[in-house]
Design a protein around this motif. Sequence first.
Motif, PDB file in Angstrom:
ATOM      1  N   GLY A  45       0.822  -1.210   0.000  1.00 55.26           N
ATOM      2  CA  GLY A  45       0.000   0.000   0.000  1.00 55.26           C
ATOM      3  C   GLY A  45       0.853   1.256   0.000  1.00 55.26           C
ATOM      4  N   TRP A  46       1.896   1.278   0.847  1.00 58.27           N
ATOM      5  CA  TRP A  46       2.803   2.429   0.909  1.00 58.27           C
ATOM      6  C   TRP A  46       3.439   2.697  -0.448  1.00 58.27           C
ATOM      7  CZ3 TRP A  46       7.827   1.599  -0.536  1.00 58.27           C
ATOM      8  CH2 TRP A  46       8.246   0.258  -0.596  1.00 58.27           C
ATOM      9  N   PHE A  47       3.786   1.619  -1.174  1.00 57.40           N
ATOM     10  CA  PHE A  47       4.449   1.753  -2.469  1.00 57.40           C
ATOM     11  C   PHE A  47       3.513   2.405  -3.482  1.00 57.40           C
ATOM     12  CE2 PHE A  47       5.261  -0.227  -6.680  1.00 57.40           C
ATOM     13  CZ  PHE A  47       6.509   0.314  -6.930  1.00 57.40           C
ATOM     14  N   TYR A  48       2.242   1.951  -3.514  1.00 59.59           N
ATOM     15  CA  TYR A  48       1.280   2.525  -4.454  1.00 59.59           C
ATOM     16  C   TYR A  48       1.042   4.006  -4.168  1.00 59.59           C
ATOM     17  CZ  TYR A  48       0.030  -1.991  -6.491  1.00 59.59           C
ATOM     18  OH  TYR A  48       0.057  -3.180  -7.158  1.00 59.59           O
ATOM     19  N   LEU A  49       0.902   4.373  -2.882  1.00 59.67           N
ATOM     20  CA  LEU A  49       0.681   5.776  -2.537  1.00 59.67           C
ATOM     21  C   LEU A  49       1.862   6.637  -2.960  1.00 59.67           C
ATOM     22  CD1 LEU A  49      -1.004   5.774   1.002  1.00 59.67           C
ATOM     23  CD2 LEU A  49      -2.080   5.895  -1.245  1.00 59.67           C
ATOM     24  N   LEU A  50       3.071   6.160  -2.696  1.00 62.63           N
ATOM     25  CA  LEU A  50       4.261   6.948  -3.016  1.00 62.63           C
ATOM     26  C   LEU A  50       4.475   7.082  -4.519  1.00 62.63           C
ATOM     27  CD1 LEU A  50       6.862   5.757  -0.325  1.00 62.63           C
ATOM     28  CD2 LEU A  50       5.580   7.905  -0.394  1.00 62.63           C
ATOM     29  N   ILE A  51       4.268   5.986  -5.256  1.00 62.45           N
ATOM     30  CA  ILE A  51       4.533   6.065  -6.699  1.00 62.45           C
ATOM     31  C   ILE A  51       3.515   6.960  -7.404  1.00 62.45           C
ATOM     32  CG2 ILE A  51       3.249   3.965  -7.312  1.00 62.45           C
ATOM     33  CD1 ILE A  51       5.250   3.487  -9.533  1.00 62.45           C
ATOM     34  N   VAL A  52       2.248   6.906  -6.978  1.00 63.17           N
ATOM     35  CA  VAL A  52       1.228   7.723  -7.646  1.00 63.17           C
ATOM     36  C   VAL A  52       1.447   9.201  -7.360  1.00 63.17           C
ATOM     37  CG1 VAL A  52      -1.240   8.250  -7.750  1.00 63.17           C
ATOM     38  CG2 VAL A  52      -0.483   5.878  -7.805  1.00 63.17           C
ATOM     39  N   ILE A  53       1.754   9.570  -6.114  1.00 59.39           N
ATOM     40  CA  ILE A  53       1.994  10.990  -5.828  1.00 59.39           C
ATOM     41  C   ILE A  53       3.283  11.453  -6.506  1.00 59.39           C
ATOM     42  CG2 ILE A  53       3.240  10.652  -3.649  1.00 59.39           C
ATOM     43  CD1 ILE A  53       0.694  13.456  -4.419  1.00 59.39           C
ATOM     44  N   ALA A  54       4.277  10.571  -6.601  1.00 55.55           N
ATOM     45  CA  ALA A  54       5.524  10.930  -7.299  1.00 55.55           C
ATOM     46  C   ALA A  54       5.260  11.181  -8.780  1.00 55.55           C
ATOM     47  CB  ALA A  54       6.556   9.816  -7.122  1.00 55.55           C
ATOM     48  N   ILE A  55       4.431  10.346  -9.392  1.00 54.05           N
ATOM     49  CA  ILE A  55       4.064  10.529 -10.807  1.00 54.05           C
ATOM     50  C   ILE A  55       3.354  11.860 -10.998  1.00 54.05           C
ATOM     51  CG2 ILE A  55       2.480   9.701 -12.603  1.00 54.05           C
ATOM     52  CD1 ILE A  55       3.182   6.832 -11.635  1.00 54.05           C
ATOM     53  N   LEU A  56       2.428  12.164 -10.085  1.00 51.33           N
ATOM     54  CA  LEU A  56       1.681  13.416 -10.179  1.00 51.33           C
ATOM     55  C   LEU A  56       2.620  14.622 -10.068  1.00 51.33           C
ATOM     56  CD1 LEU A  56      -0.816  15.185 -10.242  1.00 51.33           C
ATOM     57  CD2 LEU A  56      -1.211  14.630  -7.831  1.00 51.33           C
ATOM     58  N   LEU A  57       3.521  14.601  -9.092  1.00 58.19           N
ATOM     59  CA  LEU A  57       4.456  15.714  -8.913  1.00 58.19           C
ATOM     60  C   LEU A  57       5.395  15.849 -10.116  1.00 58.19           C
ATOM     61  CD1 LEU A  57       5.327  15.271  -5.128  1.00 58.19           C
ATOM     62  CD2 LEU A  57       3.821  16.985  -6.162  1.00 58.19           C
ATOM     63  N   PHE A  58       5.774  14.726 -10.705  1.00 60.70           N
ATOM     64  CA  PHE A  58       6.617  14.752 -11.907  1.00 60.70           C
ATOM     65  C   PHE A  58       5.871  15.411 -13.066  1.00 60.70           C
ATOM     66  CE2 PHE A  58       8.652  12.210 -15.512  1.00 60.70           C
ATOM     67  CZ  PHE A  58       9.787  13.024 -15.553  1.00 60.70           C
ATOM     68  N   CYS A  59       4.587  15.095 -13.213  1.00 66.62           N
ATOM     69  CA  CYS A  59       3.764  15.705 -14.264  1.00 66.62           C
ATOM     70  C   CYS A  59       3.662  17.222 -14.066  1.00 66.62           C
ATOM     71  CB  CYS A  59       2.358  15.103 -14.264  1.00 66.62           C
ATOM     72  SG  CYS A  59       2.256  13.416 -14.898  1.00 66.62           S
ATOM     73  N   VAL A  60       3.444  17.649 -12.815  1.00 69.52           N
ATOM     74  CA  VAL A  60       3.337  19.082 -12.520  1.00 69.52           C
ATOM     75  C   VAL A  60       4.670  19.774 -12.819  1.00 69.52           C
ATOM     76  CG1 VAL A  60       2.988  20.792 -10.692  1.00 69.52           C
ATOM     77  CG2 VAL A  60       1.525  18.760 -10.807  1.00 69.52           C
ATOM     78  N   PHE A  61       5.775  19.136 -12.441  1.00 72.79           N
ATOM     79  CA  PHE A  61       7.101  19.691 -12.738  1.00 72.79           C
ATOM     80  C   PHE A  61       7.288  19.878 -14.248  1.00 72.79           C
ATOM     81  CE2 PHE A  61      11.319  18.311 -14.284  1.00 72.79           C
ATOM     82  CZ  PHE A  61      12.069  19.437 -13.920  1.00 72.79           C
ATOM     83  N   LEU A  62       6.957  18.849 -15.027  1.00 73.48           N
ATOM     84  CA  LEU A  62       7.122  18.929 -16.484  1.00 73.48           C
ATOM     85  C   LEU A  62       6.249  20.026 -17.078  1.00 73.48           C
ATOM     86  CD1 LEU A  62       7.151  15.114 -17.390  1.00 73.48           C
ATOM     87  CD2 LEU A  62       9.097  16.690 -17.506  1.00 73.48           C
ATOM     88  N   MET A  63       5.040  20.176 -16.539  1.00 69.50           N
ATOM     89  CA  MET A  63       4.098  21.155 -17.081  1.00 69.50           C
ATOM     90  C   MET A  63       4.643  22.580 -16.954  1.00 69.50           C
ATOM     91  SD  MET A  63       0.094  21.833 -16.019  1.00 69.50           S
ATOM     92  CE  MET A  63      -0.213  20.099 -15.765  1.00 69.50           C
ATOM     93  N   PHE A  64       5.292  22.871 -15.822  1.00 63.92           N
ATOM     94  CA  PHE A  64       5.737  24.247 -15.572  1.00 63.92           C
ATOM     95  C   PHE A  64       7.235  24.469 -15.810  1.00 63.92           C
ATOM     96  CE2 PHE A  64       1.845  23.815 -13.034  1.00 63.92           C
ATOM     97  CZ  PHE A  64       1.129  24.906 -13.512  1.00 63.92           C
ATOM     98  N   SER A  65       7.931  23.425 -16.217  1.00 60.97           N
ATOM     99  CA  SER A  65       9.367  23.553 -16.478  1.00 60.97           C
ATOM    100  C   SER A  65       9.613  23.976 -17.927  1.00 60.97           C
ATOM    101  CB  SER A  65      10.066  22.220 -16.205  1.00 60.97           C
ATOM    102  OG  SER A  65       9.732  21.286 -17.224  1.00 60.97           O
ATOM    103  N   LYS A  66      10.887  24.126 -18.266  1.00 57.91           N
ATOM    104  CA  LYS A  66      11.267  24.467 -19.644  1.00 57.91           C
ATOM    105  C   LYS A  66      10.864  23.369 -20.629  1.00 57.91           C
ATOM    106  CE  LYS A  66      15.885  22.514 -18.942  1.00 57.91           C
ATOM    107  NZ  LYS A  66      17.347  22.776 -18.908  1.00 57.91           N
TER     108      LYS A  66
END
Length: 498
Positions: A45-66
């Motif tokens: 369960g911990w792994f699923y929570l961490l990977i999904v929030i990490a994916i989301l934060l990565f998407c947000v980073f890409l959206m606002f980055s160069k």
Amino acid sequence: MNKATQVFWYALAISLAVVIWGAVAPENLNNFSSELTGRILSDFGWFYLLIVIAILLFCVFLMFSKFGKLKLGKKDDEPEFSRSSWFAMLFSAGMGIGLVFWTTAEPISHAFISSPMSEEGTNAAIKEALKYSFFHWGIHAWAVYAIVGLILAYFKFNKGAPGLISATLTPLFGEKMMRGPLGKIVDVLAVFATVIGVAATLGFGSAQITGGLAYLFGTPNSFTVQILVLAIATVLFIWSAWSGIGKGIKYLSNINMGLAILLLLLLFVVGPTMYILNMFTDTLGRYISDFFDMSFRLAPLDEENRGWINGWTIFYWAWWISWAPFVGIFIARISKGRTVREFLFGVLLLPSLVCFIFFAVFGVSALNLEQLGTAAISELSLETSTFGVLAEYPLGFFMSVLTILVIAIFFITSADSATFVLGMLSTNGQLNPGNSVKIGWGLIQSAIAAVVVYFGGTQGLQNMLIIAALPFAIVMILMGVSFFKEIQQEARSQRKIK
């Protein structure tokens, strides 16, 4: 080039083996897969929570980055579809039947059957019910689809790689390994998840259509009628996939979004309009303020709450990951010519907002009936809960008929999208796979669904999806690392040229 590859035959053999197991010994498959699924949900369960929030934060980073300015394709590539058609197709593939099923059933379940934290039936439980429905169907789910779709689109349209999951890992493992046994294992896993998932959904969708017809018109709610519904739908979705993305799939998706919005507006007007608006606004605020708390919530010291999280949140995260190959590949296929920022905005934010609106309108309309004691929606079966809600409001019969039509088209658009994706995966990533391969996959999916419906092995097959999600979650991490490595290298190369 359009002939079926080894991936087709390996995936077909594994899928049929699981289905035969479910047909011959459904209890055995259900018990085995349930026990393994339970262990995965509990221990990872911990792994699923961490990977999904990490994916989301990565998407947000890409959206606002160069990197947000990076185009998916060559400099002069233009989008193949209009924004409205693009959105309609990606939304229909990504949510489809599930949205119609759960917009009434999930809020009712959280509020009156099993609450996340509060006592069932209280005001606190009702507020939590809608908030967690937003959470489960919102930006987290779409981030999982978005990252797979984005990475596949980049490697296909920018690097000229085959439209395969394995091709995205070439920068890490090399072309030789990804064209060998390891690459085939990755692609077979993607095909297997898609086939079993769509087959279970076809069985699920035919059950709701059959239940809706029985509820409205008194037709037999039997296996025979369900198979008839499945057969008609099969002909339609194979025709749609055979017509291609630019015709059948696009037209059906556009029509369905229009009908779904019409249904939404009708219920909004005849339902508890002010209550819907107030609950939507309040829940949106709670969703935003409690966003990170819900994203990391595991309740390690509360066994009852942990059981609820395993059964809902962790289950959903695993479910979205298991569907990511199918939805991601389809979204990638239709996204050529869009920038990374436009892609992520369109796949992350807009579908989430639409899901929130659907849950607010349908969910609050259901909660209102249960609160007032007008109808016991919580006592209805999953297949008929939406029809039970609509029956209590003006224009109920018309909205119910419209709902059956929306479900049927969602049913077809999800299946034809999956058929198209399976065709791509079975022909070494061809953007326009041959009709014989697409028709073959369409018939195979429906045959599997029919067996599942007859022998009652749906739960076992759904469990198999959760089991398949764990190794694919690891594949997704590798895809992200490979993608980031490649775009950084491309950025350095462009700086040198300048």
